[in-house]
Enzyme design. Structure first.
Site, PDB file in Angstrom:
ATOM      1  N   LYS A  54      50.416  47.138  91.105  1.00  0.00           N
ATOM      2  CA  LYS A  54      51.446  47.113  92.158  1.00  0.00           C
ATOM      3  C   LYS A  54      52.795  46.720  91.558  1.00  0.00           C
ATOM      4  O   LYS A  54      53.826  47.321  91.884  1.00  0.00           O
ATOM      5  CB  LYS A  54      51.031  46.137  93.273  1.00  0.00           C
ATOM      6  CG  LYS A  54      49.929  46.714  94.140  1.00  0.00           C
ATOM      7  CD  LYS A  54      49.262  45.698  95.043  1.00  0.00           C
ATOM      8  CE  LYS A  54      48.067  46.370  95.731  1.00  0.00           C
ATOM      9  NZ  LYS A  54      47.142  45.462  96.363  1.00  0.00           N
ATOM     10  N   GLN A  98      46.926  39.542  98.392  1.00  0.00           N
ATOM     11  CA  GLN A  98      45.815  40.306  97.827  1.00  0.00           C
ATOM     12  C   GLN A  98      44.479  39.754  98.322  1.00  0.00           C
ATOM     13  O   GLN A  98      44.234  38.547  98.263  1.00  0.00           O
ATOM     14  CB  GLN A  98      45.891  40.263  96.293  1.00  0.00           C
ATOM     15  CG  GLN A  98      44.868  41.128  95.588  1.00  0.00           C
ATOM     16  CD  GLN A  98      45.075  42.623  95.809  1.00  0.00           C
ATOM     17  OE1 GLN A  98      46.197  43.101  95.998  1.00  0.00           O
ATOM     18  NE2 GLN A  98      43.994  43.377  95.806  1.00  0.00           N
ATOM     19  N   ASP A 121      50.767  45.818 104.710  1.00  0.00           N
ATOM     20  CA  ASP A 121      49.354  46.224 104.742  1.00  0.00           C
ATOM     21  C   ASP A 121      48.940  46.706 106.139  1.00  0.00           C
ATOM     22  O   ASP A 121      47.876  47.298 106.295  1.00  0.00           O
ATOM     23  CB  ASP A 121      48.458  45.016 104.397  1.00  0.00           C
ATOM     24  CG  ASP A 121      48.068  44.968 102.932  1.00  0.00           C
ATOM     25  OD1 ASP A 121      47.858  46.045 102.346  1.00  0.00           O
ATOM     26  OD2 ASP A 121      47.961  43.851 102.382  1.00  0.00           O
TER      27      ASP A 121
END
Ligand code: GUN
Length: 303
Positions: A54, A98, A121
């Site tokens: 990322k 994460q 997300d």
């Protein structure tokens, strides 16, 4: 006949070129650099790789990334404190924690604390609700990537029978919602199968499009696939395989495989994603796009 490959890696690269241009234009027009904060707690090796990917992807398109690598002993309270700080920081447009978080950390409490306007997300209940009502703010990265991939190959979803295997909050459920939406990339008839589904192979055999997201190595076999169906594999499973090397000696190797038995299914399907190089690169790409869109909305709301 062998299926054609849905090239996720190539599609992701193409979309990233477009995002890079759009980021440069956005910075020129507003003086604001889209910024993503990534929070990694603990030392899970797979998560470390994903987070590094990322970080690299952000750098390549001009998105600023702020990395927070915290020890596995971090408490829920400490993590909440960091999220609150990032929520209040105007220069941050996206926040990604994460997953999985180490045992002992209250995952729901942390994710619910992320400002829904920065929730790239799309995990926050407000964003899940908006998506289910057909007026999404952020689209969840993996389903969004799959939708874009199918669009790139002109694969029609309207009126088609789609079967999603797996009911996770990250992929299965939002994938079903995206296919259900009205309009391009939607308008499908959707079934979601899971571990308690009876006659699963029979149901999957009816599908024009199959999305496998159950996390079980090579679960989907050729006999489950209708000839000519489109097969999308979200799985990333590391397995040990015995092979015979060039000297005729047996060796055990570690290999990445999907949720689909690729070699057999490709002989039945019309289109199929490989693992790796299928869905994975698109997920990170959509994260970049979500961060840019978060920055756009923030600027529009404050100027
Ligand atoms: N871990 C595995 N996939 C994901 C994802 O899409 N988002 C986050 N935050 N963590 C993950």
């Amino acid at each position: 006949m062998s299926a054609q490959i849905l090239d996720g890696k190539g599609t992701a690269e193409q979309i990233r070129y477009e995002i890079k241009d759009e980021v440069a234009r956005f910075i020129e027009e507003t003086g604001v650099q889209p910024t993503l904060a990534v929070v990694l707690v603990g030392d899970d090796p797979a998560s470390q790789v994903y987070v590094r990917n990322k970080e690299n992807a952000c750098a390549k398109v001009g998105v600023r990334s702020l990395m927070y690598r915290l020890p596995k002993e971090t408490t829920s309270d400490e993590l909440c404190e960091l999220i609150e700080k990032l929520d209040g920081d105007e220069s941050v447009h996206g926040i990604l924690v994460q997953l999985p978080l180490p045992k002992g950390i209250d995952e729901k409490r942390i994710l619910d604390l992320i400002d829904p306007r920065k929730d790239v997300d799309a995990f926050h209940p407000e964003n899940v609700g908006l998506l289910s009502q057909g007026r999404p703010r952020f689209l969840p990265c993996t389903p969004y990537g799959i939708q874009r991939l199918l669009a790139r190959y002109n694969i029609e979803t309207k009126g088609k029978r789609v079967v999603v295997i797996g009911r996770s909050d990250i992929v299965g459920k939002p994938m079903g919602l995206l296919f259900l939406q009205k309009g391009l990339g939607g308008d499908a008839t959707v079934t979601i199968c899971h571990s308690q589904t009876e006659n699963l192979p029979e149901i999957v055999r009816e599908a024009d499009i199959v999305v496998a997201a159950i996390g079980k190595a090579e679960f989907v076999t050729a006999d489950m696939i209708k000839p000519g169906a489109v097969v999308v594999d979200v799985g990333m499973n590391r397995v040990q395989r015995e092979i015979v090397d060039e000297n005729g000696e047996k060796k055990t190797i570690s290999k990445l495989v999907g949720d689909v038995d690729f070699d057999a299914v490709k002989e039945v399907a019309s289109w199929i994603t490989p693992v790796p190089g299928g869905v994975g690169p698109l997920t990170v790409t959509m994260l970049l796009l979500n961060t840019l869109n978060g920055a756009r909305r923030q600027v529009a709301a404050t100027r």
